[in-house]
Design a protein around this motif. Structure first.
Motif: not given
Length: 471
Positions: A389-390, A425-428, A432-434
């Protein structure tokens, strides 16, 4: 409304902070409404079952070969999270809080429960609480050895702790928790071979400690023993659910061999871009509901549409690899409790949502936690060519990652570039929000299915703790 809830007084070299009356009242009120178990370990609610979990599993899987016993017991010796059996046990106890008159939905045979479908005559002698190992083949038949074989003492008889009716966990639900841990541990043995892992739970992985061959065979043996234990539950739907969860694990692994829904993508972990032989077409096989998109089809999609397809693929794979076992065991626990269909469906959805949440957090920890803290190699997914996902969130903002993902990060510099893009791009953070979205769905499932109780609060506490865990 309140500009400050504290005031400070400086006394020489130190500052003393006094709480306002409002802050004190707020803290006191929060303690009154916070469940008692939030200050204790939720495991305490099912401590008897968790303490005997490994011992009971050892009795189920024991063989006449000492080396096989050593390999199969290797991961049970360590202090793993044991989240899956803990969820089954807590959910089982929470389900017992539903009034018996509302738990009348299972097709019950006379060996499992009283003839009275309303459970109105339960007693300590009721067959509802019998150990679910009667009227089966004796162990010396199942193990293929004679009890007095001079080469082995043979397996010890399975011993069950005395059932505590006050705790509400049925013997079959306790056995279900043990089965779940057996299946999960078997998958760990196989995964460590597939992923070339060298550590697990802070020590050498099974394939390193023994060998790839022994680890694979031990995993197979565990699944065989789990299948026997599943059949002893003697509930057709539960047997079907748990048996199919094993198949789902394999389906998920095959889906993970590709990062995208594209037919010509090389397989993850394949050497020299191995091309599979074409199907012989001698047998007509019905296709799975999932359809793999062709390169031509994806070429006609917009970037956003390709990202959506990739996420659908990723979430389906995540369900099969991680959430299927949790969701189907949660459903099985509800079925065994006699719960009605709406509760069963909510329990299934709870397991699905918490399972996907768990894997999303696992995937983001691969980017944010060191190998020492994680207990297994960090950054392993990218090195194996797997896009999680990230990476997919970063790809949404950075289209240049597409070719890297498609070739499974196989060229020099691919991993480093991907890591930087995930950071930029703040994948992490987006992952987390997901994960929190699925956490919230799981919490709602619990509220819809279960009456208020300490065990429901414990399940809510564990659900919340998934998004804050560090390993």
């Amino acid at each position: 409304m309140f500009a400050s809830t504290t005031r400070c007084v400086t006394l020489k070299c130190r500052t003393v902070r006094y709480k306002s009356s409002f802050a004190v009242a707020l803290e006191t009120a929060s303690k009154l409404v916070s469940p008692r178990l939030l200050w204790n370990n939720p495991i305490s609610l099912v401590s008897n079952e968790m303490n005997t979990l490994a011992k009971n599993i050892m009795a189920l899987i024991g063989s006449g070969h000492p080396t096989l016993n050593r390999v199969t017991s290797y991961y049970f010796e360590t202090e793993g999270k044991k989240v899956r059996p803990l969820l089954v046990l807590l959910l089982s106890r929470a389900l017992s809080e539903i009034p018996l008159k509302e738990r009348d939905n299972i097709p019950i045979d006379t060996t499992d429960v009283p003839e009275d479908p309303m459970y109105s005559k339960l007693s300590s002698n009721s067959s509802l609480f019998d150990v679910p190992v009667k009227s089966i083949s004796p162990l010396h038949i199942l193990h293929g050895i004679k009890p007095l074989n001079p080469l082995t003492k043979g397996p010890e008889p399975i011993t069950q702790p005395e059932f505590d009716q006050e705790r509400g966990i049925l013997p079959k639900q306790r056995r279900l928790a043990e089965i779940v841990e057996m299946i999960h541990t078997a998958s760990l043995l196989h995964d460590d071979v597939i992923d070339y892992s060298d550590t697990r739970r802070g020590r050498p992985s099974g394939n390193v400690a023994f060998s790839n061959k022994m680890a694979v065979l031990a995993g197979d043996f565990l699944l065989g023993r789990a299948t026997v234990a599943i059949s002893r539950l003697k509930n057709p739907e539960v047997v079907e659910l748990m048996s199919n969860s094993i198949a789902n694990l394999v389906e998920g692994e095959f889906m993970q061999l590709k990062n995208m829904a594209v037919e010509d993508q090389p397989l993850v972990g394949s050497k020299n871009d191995k091309i599979l032989p074409p199907p012989s077409k001698k047998l007509e096989l019905k296709e799975h509901d999932y359809r793999v998109a062709t390169p031509e089809a994806t070429g006609s999609f917009s970037h956003e549409e390709v990202i959506n397809i990739a996420f659908e693929y990723y979430l389906h794979k995540t369900y099969l690899k991680t959430a299927a076992l949790i969701s189907k065991s949660s459903r099985a626990a509800a079925i065994l409790s006699g719960a009605r269909d709406p509760v069963i469906e909510e329990c299934y959805s709870f397991g699905r949502n918490i399972g996907i949440c768990f894997q999303l957090v696992d995937d983001l920890l691969d980017f944010s936690v060191s190998a020492k803290d994680l207990g297994k190699p960090a950054g392993a997914d990218l090195k194996l060519g797997i896009a999680t996902a990230p990476v997919l969130f970063a790809w949404k903002e950075d289209p240049s990652l597409g070719p890297l993902i498609k070739r499974n990060f196989s060229e020099p510099g691919d991993v480093e570039k991907t890591v930087k893009s995930v950071q930029d791009h703040d994948g992490v953070g987006k992952t987390m929000e997901f994960a929190k979205e699925y956490r919230n769905k799981a919490l709602q499932n619990l509220k819809n299915a279960l009456p208020e109780s300490d065990c429901r609060s414990a399940l809510e506490f564990l659900t919340n703790s998934i998004v804050t865990r560090k390993k």
